[in-house]
Design an enzyme around this catalytic site. Structure first.
Site, short mmCIF file in Angstrom:
data_model
loop_
_atom_site.label_atom_id
_atom_site.label_comp_id
_atom_site.label_asym_id
_atom_site.label_seq_id
_atom_site.Cartn_x
_atom_site.Cartn_y
_atom_site.Cartn_z
CB THR A 105 -0.92 0.00 1.23
OG1 THR A 105 -1.60 -1.25 1.32
CG2 THR A 105 -1.93 1.13 1.14
CD GLU B 62 -13.51 -2.97 -0.19
OE1 GLU B 62 -12.69 -3.68 -0.81
OE2 GLU B 62 -13.26 -2.46 0.93
CG HIS C 170 -25.25 19.24 16.18
ND1 HIS C 170 -25.60 20.25 17.04
CD2 HIS C 170 -25.01 18.14 16.97
CE1 HIS C 170 -25.55 19.81 18.29
NE2 HIS C 170 -25.20 18.53 18.26
CE LYS D 200 -5.62 -0.82 -4.24
NZ LYS D 200 -5.46 -2.04 -3.41
#
Length: 360
Positions: free
Chosen positions: A110, A242, A258, A352
């Site tokens: 990675t 995935e 909020h 990738k």
């Protein structure tokens, strides 16, 4: 559509559901294996940590290699140093020689995590590493860094138990937390018992994961966490993305009260197409639990199908991983409903490849 063993055999060609069923074994075996590896690879119990007690903790990882860090830290509220999970290329400015940096990459390749490991060295850190091999393991061997090898060959998200337990063992070795033998054993035992209730052979009428998957079919999925369940909500979101190849989003209480709650007020056709899941845990406290119930009730009033799902178990570890287990099963059954093999992630792999192509 049937979601029994025959449908699994037809669609789940790569065996993702079998890996989901192995989560209990991943916890039990991963914890023991990581502790044994660290005992062999380091000299003394403090060698994972800097020479002095760490003044901070940073875990670097992406995707399935990062979610384990979120889960483990949610299980360890008593850690007394600042802790951060980094999903990116850069370390926080406060990282220095006394910071414990742990680099986690299932593949060992990675690029963001490798960048952080390299930059940790430049800051005077000796990062601990968790990988199945690849460049991160090679770096650890070349630099004499403490590291844990996890079994490779699968998808990072399917190794969440192994990766989480390797990190837990590293934090124990660094003296940032005590031993967790009993909690790991209890969690594994609960997951094994619950697996029989969620497995493909269990009929829809008595299978919470199948029932929930059918509720989510052809709907926009939004998962909300509160306190310790925030990382589980992130996990559910990623697993729907995935495994089921479907859009899903997550947020957390009390923040969403909020802002996001207003987003469901003006487009009724969007609200009616969505399902909101609120993941709760007793450790979040009474106030957050009340917020989850009230917010779910308000969402229903606005037309959003909502469900509150409470964690079960005797410890944080058991409760959070029981929710992980349920979400993993739900995402796989949703994939079967869509006719999708849960394992392949072709779009991610194509991206990738394009990123690594200099001409891209």
């Amino acid at each position: 559509m049937d979601l029994g063993p025959a449908r699994v055999a037809e669609i789940d060609a790569s065996g993702m559901l079998a890996q989901v069923a192995g989560l209990a074994a991943q916890l039990r075996e991963g914890y023991a294996d990581a502790r044994a590896q660290l005992a062999e690879r380091i000299v003394g119990p403090s060698s994972v940590a800097p020479r002095d007690q760490p003044d901070g903790l940073v875990v670097c990882g992406m995707g399935g290699s990062a979610i384990g860090a979120d889960l483990v830290l949610a299980c360890l509220p008593a850690i007394t140093v600042p802790a951060a999970v980094v999903r990116g290329y850069d370390l926080p400015e406060w990282v220095g020689p006394r910071t414990l940096v742990i680099a986690v990459s299932y593949s060992g390749e990675t690029e963001e995590t490798l960048a952080c490991a390299t930059r940790a060295g430049a800051r005077g850190c000796a990062p601990a590493c968790i990988a199945s091999g690849g460049s991160l393991a090679a770096l650890a061997e070349a630099e004499g860094l403490p590291w844990v090898r996890v079994p490779g060959g699968g998808q990072p998200r399917a190794a969440v138990g192994r990766l989480s337990m390797a990190l837990l063992a590293a934090l124990e070795a660094a003296r940032l937390t005590g031993r967790h033998d009993e909690e790991v054993a209890q969690a594994a035992a609960q997951l094994e018992a619950d697996d029989a209730l969620l497995a493909p052979g269990r009929p829809d009428t008595d299978n919470a994961a199948k029932r929930l998957a059918r509720t989510l079919e052809q709907r926009l999925v939004v998962v909300y966490g509160a306190g310790p369940t925030v990382p589980v909500a992130r996990r559910w979101k990623g697993q729907v993305n995935e495994n089921a190849k479907a859009p899903a989003f997550f947020n957390e209480l009390p923040e969403l009260d909020h802002n996001e709650i207003m987003g469901w007020t003006s487009l009724p056709h969007v609200a009616s197409s969505a399902v909101a899941l609120f993941l709760t845990d007793v450790a979040a406290g009474e106030r957050l639990g009340r917020r989850a119930d009230l917010t779910a009730r308000e969402y229903e009033r606005l037309g959003v199908t909502s469900e509150v799902i409470a964690a079960r178990g005797s410890s944080r570890l058991a409760r959070l991983f029981s929710l992980v287990q349920l979400g993993d099963y739900v995402s796989c059954y949703l994939a079967l409903l869509y006719g999708m093999d849960p394992t392949p992630v072709d779009a991610i792999e194509a991206f990738k490849a394009g990123l690594s192509d200099p001409a891209g």
